[in-house]
Structure formats: structure tokens, C-alpha cells
Scaffold this motif. Structure first.
Motif, PDB file in Angstrom:
ATOM      1  N   UNK B   7       0.843  -1.203   0.000  1.00 19.84           N
ATOM      2  CA  UNK B   7       0.000   0.000   0.000  1.00 19.84           C
ATOM      3  C   UNK B   7       0.878   1.253   0.000  1.00 19.84           C
ATOM      4  N   UNK B   8       1.938   1.205   0.814  1.00 16.54           N
ATOM      5  CA  UNK B   8       2.834   2.361   0.869  1.00 16.54           C
ATOM      6  C   UNK B   8       3.452   2.615  -0.508  1.00 16.54           C
ATOM      7  N   UNK B   9       3.841   1.537  -1.163  1.00 10.25           N
ATOM      8  CA  UNK B   9       4.399   1.646  -2.508  1.00 10.25           C
ATOM      9  C   UNK B   9       3.432   2.314  -3.465  1.00 10.25           C
ATOM     10  N   UNK B  34      -2.136   2.770   8.787  1.00 12.83           N
ATOM     11  CA  UNK B  34      -2.570   1.512   8.179  1.00 12.83           C
ATOM     12  C   UNK B  34      -2.404   0.360   9.166  1.00 12.83           C
ATOM     13  N   UNK B  35      -1.242   0.298   9.805  1.00 15.31           N
ATOM     14  CA  UNK B  35      -0.967  -0.844  10.686  1.00 15.31           C
ATOM     15  C   UNK B  35      -1.832  -0.853  11.939  1.00 15.31           C
ATOM     16  N   UNK B  36      -2.147   0.316  12.440  1.00 14.90           N
ATOM     17  CA  UNK B  36      -2.952   0.353  13.665  1.00 14.90           C
ATOM     18  C   UNK B  36      -4.341  -0.205  13.394  1.00 14.90           C
ATOM     19  N   UNK B  72      -3.563  14.472  -0.463  1.00 14.69           N
ATOM     20  CA  UNK B  72      -3.243  13.449  -1.461  1.00 14.69           C
ATOM     21  C   UNK B  72      -4.298  12.347  -1.505  1.00 14.69           C
ATOM     22  N   UNK B  73      -5.286  12.429  -0.636  1.00  9.13           N
ATOM     23  CA  UNK B  73      -6.336  11.405  -0.626  1.00  9.13           C
ATOM     24  C   UNK B  73      -5.884  10.105  -0.002  1.00  9.13           C
ATOM     25  N   UNK B  74      -4.823  10.153   0.801  1.00  9.27           N
ATOM     26  CA  UNK B  74      -4.289   8.927   1.397  1.00  9.27           C
ATOM     27  C   UNK B  74      -4.804   8.707   2.817  1.00  9.27           C
ATOM     28  N   UNK B  75      -5.358   9.732   3.406  1.00  7.63           N
ATOM     29  CA  UNK B  75      -5.904   9.611   4.760  1.00  7.63           C
ATOM     30  C   UNK B  75      -7.112  10.519   4.867  1.00  7.63           C
ATOM     31  N   UNK B  84      -7.999  10.253  12.870  1.00  3.80           N
ATOM     32  CA  UNK B  84      -7.538  10.162  11.494  1.00  3.80           C
ATOM     33  C   UNK B  84      -7.430   8.686  11.108  1.00  3.80           C
ATOM     34  N   UNK B  85      -7.697   8.430   9.842  1.00  4.98           N
ATOM     35  CA  UNK B  85      -7.700   7.042   9.389  1.00  4.98           C
ATOM     36  C   UNK B  85      -7.090   6.979   7.992  1.00  4.98           C
ATOM     37  N   UNK B  86      -6.408   5.886   7.685  1.00  3.77           N
ATOM     38  CA  UNK B  86      -5.879   5.722   6.336  1.00  3.77           C
ATOM     39  C   UNK B  86      -7.033   5.505   5.376  1.00  3.77           C
TER      40      UNK B  86
END
Lengths: 155, 155
Positions: B7-9, B34-36, B72-75, B84-86
DNA sequence: ACGCGATATGTTATGTTATAACATTACGAG
DNA sequence: CTCGTAATGTTATAACATAACATATCGCGT
């Protein structure tokens, strides 16, 4: 007797019927919410009340009073704005169903409308399908009101 | 390469395409979200990142990075929870339409689902009838998730 | 009318969320 | 390699909210 006083009177009756008391401070805080005619933060409400009613209001008291007013259904907390607004239906008899708040992000004016039962059950079903049970007591939407719209030509 | 790295990629590619940079710190913050696997307050996110990635994160930086990730629409920022959430759709191609967030008020787990166009236009029409133009980029609902429901027998 | 328990408010301190303002560092185009 | 932009660091403070305990007020039973 003006319109605000009438609402306060009605609110007092509501409290009496529920065995609670709409004290002088609580009346002032509720009156502040009604007279300001928009949503206010707790601290804005303090300023409003102090300047209009010539009394002092500690943050702590105002938060407690807001909590009380919410419990009595006389005011609502708007979570998306961290602000508080008087219930729009203190005076009209109809029972308070799930409300929908349209909040102007520019001026904090609020319209409290009723959401249709259809729409609610639709939302509930969608949530349920995703494994979530809807518990939200209200819906809140960020809007621009008619008065603020001209200043926002790109919308 | 694990799921989070993928996902990070993908997020990095998205930034590249938009002419922005997903720096090391930004990656860590996004990875933390993401991991949380749930919504975190900015300060919870700091704790999470510091304990997982052994680096320091000032509140100021994290707020700035969250702002960047949102742009960026990533969170996403969940206003009703101040958390806040991914974004749940970094990896899946579909364009990001008005999302609906179901937020467990007990454990902050979040499901991001898509609201039906019908429902949106319904809400827009209702707002419009009341003289308000809907500008909310998303809808948020307080829920109880399946996992937390048993502890809430009265719901 | 008086005293007692319950409710309300006052007071102080502190926790939590968020932003402002300015300094320093890193990055990449020319 | 240097200069401008973008990113991050640092410090301070604003804005929102609650905890804990003290004092005052209300109304009921006697």
C-alpha cells in the motif's frame, strides 16, 4: 413576551414535567444559544452570555449546563464543528426524531431538518451490511448557506 | 513484501504522479495509520509511530503530515471523532467518491463504504430545499461494530 | 422555621486537540 | 554547487474539554 421568552418558558415547562430545573444560569445559556441564532463554541457562548446578560460564566459551568440541556433535548452538540446549538423544536410539539443538521461552515448558521424514515433505514441497512450497528443520534453535514454562497463563487 | 508495504508503494506512486513526495516521515505516519488498523488521534498516532518505528514525531509535524496525506487522498480526518484514518482505497483503483465512514465508538475501528448516488442526491436535495448547499466531502456515522456489540447488551 | 440530603454552581488544575510563527535542514533543477 | 522550494524542527500558545473537590442553593420532611 417576545419569541425567545416564549421558548424559554416552554423549555421550563418541559423541565418541570421531567422533574428537572431550568435554573437562572441554564436559562441564560439556553437564551444565548437561541438569541445568537447560530451554533457557538462553548467559549463563544461564554462571551455571548457575559456580554448580553452581564453575569460571569466559567467554562466548567457552561459545559455542565450544555450537558444538561442536551439531556433535556433543549440543545444539541454538533460534533463536526465542536459547537452547540439550541434545539429548533422546543416550541413545536412534535417528538424529536433523528435530526439532520445542515451547518454553514462559513457563518455557523444551522438548519435542523428531519431525515426521512426511508433514508434512515437505508443508512442503517448499509451499516448493518458492513457489520456496524448505527448508534448515531443525529446526522451532521457541512454546508454553505444561501447568505454565504455568493462569497463562494467556485461552488 | 507485505500488504502494508504494497500500500505504501502504491501511495508513493500516487504522490509521484501528482508531483509530490512521500517522504520517510510521511511513509511512517501513513504506515502507522494503516498498521494500527483503526482511527487514531494525532497524539495516539505519535505514540504508535514512536513505539513502532523508533523515531521522534512532534505534534506539529504529525499534523502537517496528516494535512498532506489528506490532500493526497491517502488519509481522512474523521470530524465526529477528532481522529484520522488511512484511506481504505489506496490500493484499489476506483476513483474516490463521497465516502461514508462507519466508526465504532468503542474501539475506533472504521469501515469506509461508498454511499449510493441516490442517497447522495437525496441528501443534497433535502439540503437545497432548506437553502443550504452540501459541501461535506464525506459522511460520518457513530456505530458499534460487531466485535464491540456483545459488550453493549442494551443496544 | 429548621436541618438535611440532593442538586447546582464555583474554583482550580489539568488533559486533549490543534495551530501560529519562525528556524533549520534536505532536495532537486539549473 | 548553489539557490529556491519544500519539509521538518522547535517553541509557544490557542481552543476545546474534563477531573476533583469546595461551596452554595433548593426543596422536602419534620
Amino acid at each position: 413576551m417576545n419569541a425567545v421568552d416564549k421558548i424559554i418558558d416552554k423549555a421550563e415547562q418541559i423541565c418541570l414535567n421531567r422533574g428537572t430545573r431550568l435554573t437562572a444560569k441554564r436559562k441564560q445559556v439556553l437564551a444565548g444559544l437561541i438569541e445568537s441564532n447560530k451554533a457557538l463554541s462553548a467559549y463563544e457562548l461564554i462571551d455571548f452570555c457575559e456580554s448580553h446578560y452581564g453575569d460571569t460564566f466559567s467554562a466548567m459551568s457552561v459545559y455542565r449546563i450544555l450537558e444538561f440541556l442536551e439531556e433535556e433535548g433543549l440543545a444539541h452538540r454538533l460534533n463536526i464543528a465542536n459547537k452547540y446549538v439550541a434545539c429548533a423544536h422546543i416550541n413545536c410539539g412534535h417528538t424529536h426524531e433523528t435530526p439532520q443538521f445542515l451547518i454553514c461552515r462559513e457563518c455557523s448558521k444551522v438548519r435542523e431538518i428531519r431525515i426521512t424514515p426511508d433514508a434512515i433505514s437505508n443508512l442503517k441497512d448499509n451499516a448493518s451490511d458492513a457489520g456496524f450497528m448505527l448508534v448515531t443520534p443525529q446526522f451532521e453535514m457541512s454546508c454553505i448557506c444561501k447568505d454565504c454562497a455568493p462569497q463562494q463563487p467556485n461552488l
